[in-house]
Structure formats: structure tokens, C-alpha cells
Design an enzyme around this catalytic site. Sequence first.
Site, PDB file in Angstrom:
ATOM      1  N   CYS A 127       0.805  -1.232   0.000  1.00 44.15           N
ATOM      2  CA  CYS A 127       0.000   0.000   0.000  1.00 44.15           C
ATOM      3  C   CYS A 127       0.833   1.275   0.000  1.00 44.15           C
ATOM      4  O   CYS A 127       0.359   2.319  -0.466  1.00 44.15           O
ATOM      5  CB  CYS A 127      -0.936   0.001   1.209  1.00 44.15           C
ATOM      6  SG  CYS A 127      -0.098  -0.295   2.776  1.00 44.15           S
ATOM      7  N   HIS A 239      -2.580   7.058   3.264  1.00 48.61           N
ATOM      8  CA  HIS A 239      -1.144   6.985   3.550  1.00 48.61           C
ATOM      9  C   HIS A 239      -0.422   8.191   2.953  1.00 48.61           C
ATOM     10  O   HIS A 239      -0.728   8.618   1.838  1.00 48.61           O
ATOM     11  CB  HIS A 239      -0.542   5.714   2.935  1.00 48.61           C
ATOM     12  CG  HIS A 239      -0.997   4.442   3.579  1.00 48.61           C
ATOM     13  ND1 HIS A 239      -1.733   4.407   4.740  1.00 48.61           N
ATOM     14  CD2 HIS A 239      -0.796   3.143   3.220  1.00 48.61           C
ATOM     15  CE1 HIS A 239      -1.966   3.132   5.067  1.00 48.61           C
ATOM     16  NE2 HIS A 239      -1.416   2.365   4.145  1.00 48.61           N
TER      17      HIS A 239
END
Length: 297
Positions: A127, A239
Site C-alpha cells: 500500500c 497513507h
Amino acid sequence: MNIAIVGATGNVGRKIIEVLENKNFPISELYLIASSKSSGQKINFKGKEHTVIDLQKFEFSKVKIAFFAAGSVVAEKWAHKAAEKTIVIDNSKFFRKDPDIPLIVPEVNSKELDHVKNKNIIANANCSVIPLVVALKPLHDLYTVKRIVVSTYQSVSGAGKAPMDELLSQTQDYFNNKNLQSEYFTKQIAFNVIPHIDSFMADGSTKEEWKMVVETKKILDPNINLTATCVRVPVFVGHSESVNIEFNNQFDLEKIKNCLKSAPGCKVVDEHKDGGYITPAEIDGDFITYISRIRED
């Protein structure tokens, strides 16, 4: 085409369902697959209720693509069986290192899909690697990246639904003057940052940091040197990364900005004023890698 989603009741499975619906992906029949304990559940897709099917009872020859979103244990046991009948796109870390299985970020190395015929499995990247290589690819083509130093600020969504609930419950307990209980993180996550994602390795790095190194090399270029520090932050979704890039060649900052502005999957928001940048609170549900604070070292 017919599509299956294995792990349809989990966080990642439900997000895949949401993305397929939002993107209006052309699906004739959608099969939602999970473990026996979740079979029978109802999930809505495009206004139609779908019943979750037991993984052990599903025939994968019914579908053109099977998305696996159930983690490494399920991928190890079931992906090869499914790949005998269909193409598997696996979201876990299990197949990423396999040299015969393409590790794909579409904006970066979609040509590697030619190798799917090796084992009928496509691996999806980590990710934090995905936004990194999406931003690096056009710059690597322009100036050749020599070395990267990256620090991540990773949201709790990367750890799953229960860790997200823990951030919420700890935040509530904090304001109610209760003791904070940590079950899914090694330290308190509410109003804190934790420099530890995944397990520790012999050299002192974590597996998350190691994954960033090996996956970036596999996707982009084995000659790139990279060091990473991965940190969990009390953010629900989104993120972020601070990336310091050293090139092999002399570079022009304006060319870099213009290059990123036109790069697939990238959007530059970089105004030198209060609020002239993007934060995680603004990107939930979006598909773009946002880039801000571009400057010379």
C-alpha cells in the site's frame, strides 16, 4: 465478464466492491466469496443484493477474474487452485516476491501483464509502494533515480477494520479519562505515532520497510537504492510519504513539476501558502496520488 471477490466481507473486499461500482466496471455476474462463517451474508452491488458464497463450494471456472482480498493464508491455500480455472489478482503479500508472477502497478509497469500466463496470478503491490512508484516512474524516465530515502505516515486503515476501531475507541476513552487499551498496536495509537509496522528483522528494519525496498526494485528498477522508515499515524484513511530523491543526472525543478503534473495517476497541488497542499482528510475515496511540497534538497 463474470468476476469473483474472495474475502468480500472484509475491509479490502468491500473496498474492491465499492471501486468496481464507482468505476462502473463492466460486470455480467458478480460472485462474492468468503469463509463458511460469512457465507449467507447479503451485500449490495448496483442496487442488487448478493449472497456471500462459501469459498470451499465455489467453482472458479465461472469467472474471468478472481480478486483475492483475504490475506496471505487464504492466498497460499487457494490462489493456485483458482488460477487453474481463471486469472487471479491477489492483494496479499504472498506472491509479490515470486519472480514468475508479475507485481503490477498499472500506471507504472502494465506491460509486465504479458507474464501473467506464467502462473495465471497477478500480485498487487504494498500500500505504500504503490503511490511511491506512481510518482517515481515519470521522474525515473526523465532523470534516472539513483537513491531514495522515504518516511511513511501510514493510516490505521492499512492494518484493517479492527485497528481502525481501536483508534476510535482509544480516542473516546482518552476524552473520557479512561485507561487506553492497545490490542492491535504495540503502543497507544490515539494521539501518538508508532515507528513500527509489521515484524522486526535481524538488521533492525521492519518487514514493511523491507517490502518497500524489494517491491520498488522489482516494479521500477533493481538498480535503485532505497531506505525506508515506516510509521503508523492516528489517521483513519490515507497513507502519506516524505520522499527524498537523488538522481544520476542533473535536474531542472520546473521540468520535474511539469513532468508530475502530466503523469498518469498523479496530481500536483503545491502552492506556497497556508493550505496549499493536500492532506489525508481530503482524499478518502479518491484514486489519485497527490503530490505537494516539491523542492530542491
